[in-house]
Each structure stands twice: as structure tokens, then as C-alpha cells.
Design a protein around this motif. Structure first.
Motif, PDB file in Angstrom:
ATOM      1  N   LEU A 486       0.829  -1.199   0.000  1.00 24.11           N
ATOM      2  CA  LEU A 486       0.000   0.000   0.000  1.00 24.11           C
ATOM      3  C   LEU A 486       0.868   1.256   0.000  1.00 24.11           C
ATOM      4  CD1 LEU A 486      -3.100   0.142  -0.024  1.00 24.11           C
ATOM      5  CD2 LEU A 486      -3.031   0.545   2.433  1.00 24.11           C
ATOM      6  N   TYR A 489       1.777   2.808  -3.377  1.00 26.35           N
ATOM      7  CA  TYR A 489       0.748   3.449  -4.196  1.00 26.35           C
ATOM      8  C   TYR A 489       1.056   4.938  -4.360  1.00 26.35           C
ATOM      9  CZ  TYR A 489      -2.557  -0.518  -3.836  1.00 26.35           C
ATOM     10  OH  TYR A 489      -3.166  -1.725  -3.926  1.00 26.35           O
ATOM     11  N   LEU A 494      -4.048   6.021  -3.398  1.00 22.15           N
ATOM     12  CA  LEU A 494      -4.399   5.898  -1.976  1.00 22.15           C
ATOM     13  C   LEU A 494      -5.703   6.636  -1.677  1.00 22.15           C
ATOM     14  CD1 LEU A 494      -0.927   6.393  -0.248  1.00 22.15           C
ATOM     15  CD2 LEU A 494      -2.263   4.292  -0.361  1.00 22.15           C
ATOM     16  N   GLU A 497      -8.424   4.465  -2.679  1.00 20.63           N
ATOM     17  CA  GLU A 497      -8.454   3.293  -1.794  1.00 20.63           C
ATOM     18  C   GLU A 497      -9.200   3.603  -0.491  1.00 20.63           C
ATOM     19  OE1 GLU A 497      -7.407  -0.675  -0.643  1.00 20.63           O
ATOM     20  OE2 GLU A 497      -7.148   0.337  -2.583  1.00 20.63           O
TER      21      GLU A 497
END
Length: 534
Positions: A486, A489, A494, A497
Motif C-alpha cells: 500500500l 501506491y 491511496l 483506496e
């Protein structure tokens, strides 16, 4: 196009194509017409045209559009030095192409890797993409130009990346592959590039005579091909080679040529910036303050441009020439030259003020970094918890403060029901839905939006928007701590997300909640992990 030099004719053809498409009313043809126009424009004008192509073709499942438009839009952002936006558009193009145009998928993948390597200095990350492209193209018929060029580009990129990582044997391996595949006279430019790259590699190996031979073979061919970027590279490696042979005058002569080309093009790759510290040191040792100041000023300008364009500073710049030291050295030189010329007290006063300002700015930066570090450490120490303190469930309504209920004029039982639904809403992490609004949540709760708003204000001590954003940010902090993937990213990815519509709104909410930016937070996590494993 067959009329590459006739821009006016190209524009006329594109406008004619678009005019016919508009009359016929076929969406994909309109998209193609706008795309052709976009190829002939630059900057924001081109971006707007590609946005129109995307809008017209996004639901048509065409094997070219909108992927081509996202790709070209990415290059426009790259030309504007907006690298994060460029990568975001490349990634969208890559995702679309993966399902319906595998050749284009690898073309986009290569562009992403190239941007990460050459503009952001992320060599290891780029290497993964280069290898995937190389493995794909080597299975194709490279006797065909449509396959040969991307294949050779991947080979050269691999050789160049390994050279940047100082893995000289791997560099030689790929240089030999590229050299052997480019012996035909029609591929003279590729051949020169591989010869130059191996010459640079020989410099790293300290085999300076072999390096000199290779670079001098490659340079005339690159000049003939008008490959300005690699002519600059040739002079840079000649400078390094002559320095290795102990011939500082020839080294300086070639590094000055690097600067001359930079003055014409205003572009320079990070690896070639070390020509400037060499020139600065050379003229400093020779007592030539005028030239020392000239190249120091140029070096500082390059540094400021690269920072403004979100490029990563090289290790050499961070260690040997961090910005405060550059400022102080520059001001010292200015002061010295002015004193020698005019002995003016005013010059000394002004220079002193500038030094004080530089020191003050450096102190401010130090304090700011210190505050951010403290905030980061507090976040890392805080227990992972993505929910606010929530009200008790309905069966414990006797714990609901009657005074609070009276202040908002809502039935006590209804307050308990809404609090229970909010608890479930948080537990199920529905706050990550990007389209959540006060009205949509109220509809889902089968209640009045004013009731939900009042209860959130009273029990959560914040507005509805702040309540949602804080839940998202707390969730983001927890998962960014735990998930290494993560943290790779982009900010835009993000944002999506964690339920935000764009990178800006995510960054603002993150800073408002934590006092630091998400990029800083992720960078500090990585540095902390590195220090632990070191």
C-alpha cells in the motif's frame, strides 16, 4: 503520418477528420478526431482534448481508446514535470490495455518504468518493469521493426539501469545483446548507444583506456544522429574517464561541454549533475572565484528546478551539497568577489543579511522537521483503531445522557437506534465508500438527515464531513503502517483506496487529522524499517 514535417497540413487533416465524424455522429470517430488534434497540441490544450477523447470513448470497449488518450495525457504531464499525475494516467492506460491490447499494455509499462528510472531515480522499481518488457518482446519476431524497436529499448534500459546500480557484469551482458542485434547499418544509432553505454560501464570498472576508445567511437555517430541527450552523456563520461586517467584539464573541458549542452536544452539527467561539483572544486582549488560562482549558481539552479518538479535529489547532493550549505557558499563567494571589486561596505551588509536569512530559514526547516517527526512518532505509538468511541447499543439506552438528548430535541429511543446504526456503519467500514453523503447515510438509516447530523455533532463532537474524513484517515494510518504494498501506491491511488475522490482532498484531510502529509508519513515508515533491519 506521411506529412511529419508539414504541421499545417496535419492540422488541416485532423480538423477535416473531426468535422466528418461530428456530421456522422459516431462517438468513436469523434474520439479519434479529437485524439489526432491532441497529438498536434501541447500542454493544457492537449490535455483538454485527451480528456474529451476519454469522455467520448470510456464506455465503448475500443482496443485503442480511451487507453491511448490516457497514455498521451500522461506524457503531457511528464513534459510539465508533473510526474505523479503522469504516472496516474499511465497506470490507468496500463490497466485498460491489459484487458484488450496486450502490445500497448507493455508499451505503457515500459513508459512507467522509464519515468520512474530517469525522472524519479527509482531504479530498482523500474528494473522490474524493464525485465517484464524484455521477456515479452524477446518472444516476438524482432526482425519486424514494430517489435525490434521496443525490444532494443528494453535491452538498453536494462543495461542502463544495471549501470546506474553499479552492477557492471549485468550491464555488459545486456550491452552485448543490444550491440549484436544492432550491427545493421540501419540501426546505427542503437549501435552507438550500446557502445557508449559499455564505455561508461568500463569507466565504472576503472578500465579507462577501453572506456575512452568506446566513447570516442560512439560520439561521432550520436552527433550525426542529433541525439543531444546522449551527446551530453558522452561528454560526461569522457570527463569521468579523463579524470580517472589523471588528466584534469581534459576532464574539465568535457564537463564544460556538458554545461554548454544543458544551457541549450535546459534538461539534464540526475546522474550527470556530478559534473558541476567537479567544476566547482576545480575552480576553487585554482582560486578562480568567478568560474567557481558561475558553476555553483548553475548547480543551485538545477537543484531548485528538480525540487520544484518533484524529482528526488541524488545521494551526492543530499550528502555533499545540501541546500543550506550551497546558499552559504554562494553568498560567501558573492561577498568575496564584491569586496575585491569595490570594497563596498554595503555589499558586506547585504550579503550578511542574506546569510542571516539563510540561517534563519535553515533553523525554521529544522524546527519544522522536528515537529513533523514528533507527530509521526505519536502516530506510530498510537494503537491501531479505525473507529471513534461510539455510543452504547440500543439495549443500553439507559446510558444515553438525557440532557444531551433534550438539547437536540430527538426521541431518546431514536437516538439509541441511530447510534447503533453508526456503530455498525463504522464496524463495516462503509465510510470507505467514496459516494457517502449525509443524505445517503440518512436514507440507509431510514431517518431524517437532520437527526443524523445533530447526533454526529453531539456524540462525535464534529461535523459529518469531518467525522467521515477522520474515520478514513484513522483507517489509512493503520493500514499504511501494516501494508508494505500500500505504501508504494501513488497519492491518487491511496485517495481512491480510502474513499476520497482525489489526491488533494486526501492529503488535506490527512494533514488536518495528523499534522503531517501522507508522503512524509510513508517515507518515515520506510526509513524506520530500514534502520531496524540495518
Amino acid at each position: 503520418m506521411n506529412n511529419e514535417q508539414d504541421k499545417k497540413l496535419q492540422l488541416d487533416c485532423a480538423n477535416a477528420y473531426l468535422s466528418k465524424a461530428n456530421k456522422d455522429g459516431v462517438a468513436i470517430e469523434k474520439a479519434r478526431g479529437l485524439y489526432l488534434l491532441g497529438l498536434l497540441k501541447q500542454g493544457n490544450e492537449a490535455i483538454k482534448l485527451f480528456d474529451s477523447v476519454i469522455y467520448l470513448s470510456k464506455n465503448l470497449n475500443d482496443n485503442k481508446f480511451p487507453a491511448f488518450a490516457y497514455y498521451k495525457k500522461g506524457y503531457q504531464f511528464k513534459n510539465k514535470f508533473q510526474y505523479k499525475e503522469a504516472i496516474d494516467n499511465f497506470l490507468i492506460a496500463e490497466r485498460i490495455a491489459k484487458s484488450n491490447n496486450i502490445d500497448f499494455f507493455y508499451k505503457v509499462k515500459f513508459s512507467i518504468a522509464l519515468l520512474r528510472s530517469e525522472e524519479l531515480g527509482e531504479i530498482n522499481e523500474a528494473l522490474v518493469g524493464y525485465k517484464e518488457c524484455f521477456n515479452y518482446y524477446k518472444k516476438k519476431d524482432i526482425s519486424l521493426p514494430i517489435n525490434y524497436y521496443p525490444y532494443q529499448n528494453a535491452v538498453f534500459a536494462l543495461a542502463d539501469a544495471y549501470k546506474a546500480l553499479n552492477q557492471t557484469d549485468s550491464t555488459t551482458y545486456y550491452n552485448k545483446i543490444g550491440y549484436n542485434e544492432s550491427k545493421s547499418p540501419k540501426y546505427v544509432e542503437y549501435n552507438a548507444l550500446f557502445i557508449l553505454n559499455e564505455g561508461a560501464n568500463m569507466t565504472l570498472k576503472k578500465n579507462y583506456k577501453a572506456a575512452l576508445d568506446s566513447i570516442n567511437k560512439a560520439l561521432p555517430k550520436l552527433i550525426l544522429c542529433k541525439n543531444t541527450d546522449n551527446v551530453l552523456a558522452s561528454y560526461f563520461y569522457l570527463g569521468q574517464t579523463y579524470d580517472g586517467l589523471g588528466n584534469k584539464k581534459e576532464a574539465v573541458k568535457n564537463f564544460i561541454k556538458v554545461d554548454s549542452i544543458y544551457n541549450l536544452t535546459r534538461t539534464i539527467a540526475p546522474e550527470f549533475k556530478s559534473a558541476y561539483p567537479y567544476l566547482i572544486a576545480y575552480y576553487k582549488n585554482n582560486g578562480d572565484k568567478t568560474n567557481q560562482l558561475k558553476y555553483l549558481t548553475r548547480y543551485m539552479h538545477i537543484d531548485s528546478v528538480l525540487q520544484a518538479n518533484y524529482k528526488e535529489l541524488t545521494k551526492k547532493l543530499r550528502v555533499e551539497y545540501d541546500t543550506p550549505n550551497l546558499i552559504l557558499e554562494k553568498e560567501t563567494l558573492i561577498q568575496s568577489l564584491e569586496k575585491e571589486k569595490t570594497q563596498s561596505n554595503w555589499g558586506i551588509v547585504i550579503s550578511s543579511i542574506l546569510v542571516v536569512l539563510a540561517v534563519g530559514f535553515g533553523y525554521y526547516q529544522y524546527q519544522s522537521k522536528k515537529k513533523h517527526r514528533v507527530r509521526f512518532e505519536k502516530l506510530m505509538q498510537k494503537e491501531s483503531d479505525t473507529t471513534e468511541t461510539i455510543a452504547p447499543k440500543t439495549e443500553h439506552q439507559d446510558n444515553i445522557n438525557p440532557e444531551k438528548v433534550n438539547t437536540i430535541g430527538i426521541n431518546e429511543e431514536l437516538v439509541g437506534q441511530i447510534l447503533e446504526k453508526l456503530e455498525k456503519f463504522e464496524r463495516e467500514k462503509r465510510f470507505l465508500e467514496s459516494n457517502i453523503t449525509l443524505q445517503s447515510l440518512s436514507d440507509a438509516f431510514d431517518t431524517n438527515n437532520r437527526y443524523v447530523s445533530k447526533i454526529v455533532n453531539l456524540y462525535k463532537q464534529k461535523s459529518f464531513i469531518q467525522y467521515i474524513n477522520d474515520l478514513r484517515i484513522e483507517h489509512a494510518v493503520t493500514f499504511l503502517k501494516e501494508d508494505k504494498k500500500l505504501r508504494k501506491y501513488t497519492i491518487q491511488a491511496l485517495a481512491l483506496e480510502f474513499g476520497f475522490n482525489n489526491a488533494e482532498s486526501f492529503s488535506i484531510a490527512f494533514y488536518k487529522k495528523t499534522g503531517i502529509k501522507p508522503t512524509y508519513f510513508m517515507k518515515q515508515i520506510e526509513e524506520t524499517l530500514k534502520n531496524k533491519t540495518a
